[in-house]
Scaffold this active site. Structure first.
Site, PDB file in Angstrom:
ATOM      1  N   ARG A   1       0.267   9.273 -10.175  1.00  0.00           N
ATOM      2  CA  ARG A   1       0.068   7.994  -9.474  1.00  0.00           C
ATOM      3  C   ARG A   1       0.715   6.837 -10.246  1.00  0.00           C
ATOM      4  O   ARG A   1       1.222   5.887  -9.665  1.00  0.00           O
ATOM      5  CB  ARG A   1      -1.434   7.709  -9.308  1.00  0.00           C
TER       6      ARG A   1
ATOM      7  N   ASP B   1       0.836  -1.204   0.000  1.00  0.00           N
ATOM      8  CA  ASP B   1       0.000   0.000   0.000  1.00  0.00           C
ATOM      9  C   ASP B   1       0.875   1.260   0.000  1.00  0.00           C
ATOM     10  O   ASP B   1       1.958   1.269   0.585  1.00  0.00           O
ATOM     11  CB  ASP B   1      -0.896  -0.029   1.260  1.00  0.00           C
TER      12      ASP B   1
ATOM     13  N   ARG C   1      -5.240  -2.136   8.476  1.00  0.00           N
ATOM     14  CA  ARG C   1      -6.467  -2.838   8.086  1.00  0.00           C
ATOM     15  C   ARG C   1      -6.094  -4.104   7.330  1.00  0.00           C
ATOM     16  O   ARG C   1      -5.009  -4.197   6.764  1.00  0.00           O
ATOM     17  CB  ARG C   1      -7.282  -1.984   7.103  1.00  0.00           C
TER      18      ARG C   1
ATOM     19  N   LEU D   1      10.540 -20.998  -4.392  1.00  0.00           N
ATOM     20  CA  LEU D   1       9.556 -20.094  -3.775  1.00  0.00           C
ATOM     21  C   LEU D   1       8.286 -20.105  -4.620  1.00  0.00           C
ATOM     22  O   LEU D   1       8.370 -20.089  -5.854  1.00  0.00           O
ATOM     23  CB  LEU D   1      10.134 -18.668  -3.750  1.00  0.00           C
TER      24      LEU D   1
ATOM     25  N   TRP E   1       2.976   7.952  -2.244  1.00  0.00           N
ATOM     26  CA  TRP E   1       4.410   8.128  -2.543  1.00  0.00           C
ATOM     27  C   TRP E   1       4.564   9.094  -3.716  1.00  0.00           C
ATOM     28  O   TRP E   1       5.356  10.032  -3.665  1.00  0.00           O
ATOM     29  CB  TRP E   1       5.015   6.757  -2.881  1.00  0.00           C
TER      30      TRP E   1
ATOM     31  N   HIS F   1       3.009   3.542  -9.066  1.00  0.00           N
ATOM     32  CA  HIS F   1       2.811   2.113  -9.335  1.00  0.00           C
ATOM     33  C   HIS F   1       4.058   1.507  -9.999  1.00  0.00           C
ATOM     34  O   HIS F   1       4.452   0.388  -9.687  1.00  0.00           O
ATOM     35  CB  HIS F   1       1.576   1.895 -10.207  1.00  0.00           C
TER      36      HIS F   1
HETATM   37  C1  FPP Z   1      -1.596   0.274  -3.448  1.00  0.00           C
HETATM   38  O1  FPP Z   1      -1.201   1.594  -3.584  1.00  0.00           O
HETATM   39  C2  FPP Z   1      -1.189  -0.573  -4.537  1.00  0.00           C
HETATM   40  C3  FPP Z   1      -2.004  -1.128  -5.487  1.00  0.00           C
HETATM   41  C4  FPP Z   1      -3.444  -0.909  -5.572  1.00  0.00           C
HETATM   42  C5  FPP Z   1      -1.518  -2.000  -6.524  1.00  0.00           C
HETATM   43  C6  FPP Z   1      -0.240  -2.735  -6.268  1.00  0.00           C
HETATM   44  C7  FPP Z   1       0.498  -2.725  -7.524  1.00  0.00           C
HETATM   45  C8  FPP Z   1       1.831  -2.659  -7.628  1.00  0.00           C
HETATM   46  C9  FPP Z   1       2.738  -2.717  -6.492  1.00  0.00           C
HETATM   47  C10 FPP Z   1       2.437  -2.491  -8.970  1.00  0.00           C
HETATM   48  C11 FPP Z   1       2.660  -3.673  -9.835  1.00  0.00           C
HETATM   49  C12 FPP Z   1       2.437  -5.025  -9.280  1.00  0.00           C
HETATM   50  C13 FPP Z   1       2.984  -6.149  -9.777  1.00  0.00           C
HETATM   51  C14 FPP Z   1       2.612  -7.442  -9.172  1.00  0.00           C
HETATM   52  C15 FPP Z   1       3.971  -6.132 -10.864  1.00  0.00           C
HETATM   53  P1  FPP Z   1      -2.335   2.698  -3.652  1.00  0.00           P
HETATM   54  O2  FPP Z   1      -2.512   3.079  -5.064  1.00  0.00           O
HETATM   55  O3  FPP Z   1      -3.567   2.198  -2.970  1.00  0.00           O
HETATM   56  O4  FPP Z   1      -1.683   3.839  -2.833  1.00  0.00           O
HETATM   57  P2  FPP Z   1      -2.426   4.991  -1.995  1.00  0.00           P
HETATM   58  O5  FPP Z   1      -3.222   4.300  -0.921  1.00  0.00           O
HETATM   59  O6  FPP Z   1      -1.296   5.793  -1.447  1.00  0.00           O
HETATM   60  O7  FPP Z   1      -3.276   5.744  -2.961  1.00  0.00           O
END
Ligand code: FPP
Length: 246
Positions: free
Chosen positions: A34, A21, A195, A132, A26, A38
């Site tokens: 955003r 998260d 959470r 793994l 970030w 990612h």
């Molecule tokens: C949460 O950050 C993250 C996600 C909803 C997606 C997770 C995806 C990645 C880590 C990128 C690619 C994944 C793979 C498996 C290659 P958020 O957007 O909810 O952050 P925020 O709460 O600060 O808005």
């Protein structure tokens, strides 16, 4: 010095699950889009997966996309799907080199065809790897998974294939998305939120929870070692008393 030297390799968590998260926050804190958050989150995924393989964690499950994430703006969803495809294409070599088997949990039918195809391809290529098991939770929601499980078992009861008194933990396990997933030992969530967000509700029954304030793109292997060390300093009693454990 790395915290790795302090880790007891005989007492590693067998199954680590992570709620990744903070990508959005970030990016925002740096005045970036955003999408850049990612992309940097994907770099962290690579570092953490390679580290888990290196230190011999057997199962790593990552919450990559929840059923609720479909409600995000269309463009962001599309970007996440594209990022998934490009990461799979790029990292299949890393998975092979490190003997990592890819698996997934979630409602894969709801994923775009291109994503499902790429996933199937990498799952097939890595199916014999055994260092793994990396499981990506995609279009995943634990309550939906439990509803699916209950429906399937009810149908078997109705058709006299199983009797209600024989329903036990293993019967439930066998109907989850991936019945090879063992219980979670350590659940990590980054970004300061505390959470569970509909993640692995059944499998975390006795998991140790570790909440880190670090945003996912900044999370690194030393932070992972810190979480593992914290886990190793806890007493897991599974309902027993301290004295019984001795
Ligand atoms: C949460 O950050 C993250 C996600 C909803 C997606 C997770 C995806 C990645 C880590 C990128 C690619 C994944 C793979 C498996 C290659 P958020 O957007 O909810 O952050 P925020 O709460 O600060 O808005």
């Amino acid at each position: 010095m790395s915290l790795l030297s302090e880790i007891n390799t005989d007492q590693l968590p067998n199954h680590i699950a992570i709620i990744m998260d903070g990508n959005g926050r970030w990016a925002k804190s740096k005045g970036l889009l955003r999408s850049i958050g990612h992309q940097n989150g994907a770099k962290t995924v690579k570092e953490i997966v390679e580290t888990c393989a290196k230190i011999n964690v057997k199962y790593l499950t990552l919450y990559a996309f929840s059923t609720e994430n479909w409600n995000r703006p269309k463009l962001e969803v599309e970007l996440l799907m594209k990022l998934l495809i490009s990461s799979l294409k790029k990292e299949v070599k890393t998975l092979q080199k490190n003997n990592i088997k890819l698996s997934t949990i979630g409602n894969l039918n709801s994923l775009p065809t291109k994503v499902a195809k790429e996933l199937k391809d990498v799952i097939e290529k890595t199916k014999d790897n055994n260092r793994l098991t990396l499981t990506l939770a995609l279009s995943y929601g634990s309550q939906e998974e439990l509803i699916k499980t209950i429906k399937e078992i009810s149908l078997k009861v109705k058709n006299n294939l199983i009797s209600p008194e024989n329903i036990d933990k293993s019967v439930i396990n066998n109907h989850l998305y991936d019945h090879y997933l063992p219980d979670v030992d350590l659940l990590i969530r980054t970004s300061g939120e505390q959470r569970i967000s509909n993640f692995l509700l059944w499998e975390i029954a006795y998991a140790e929870l570790f909440f880190s304030d670090i945003l996912w793109p900044d999370f690194n292997k030393e932070n992972l070692f810190e979480a593992i060390l914290n886990y190793q300093n806890r007493e897991r009693r599974f309902g027993k008393t301290s004295d019984q454990l001795k």
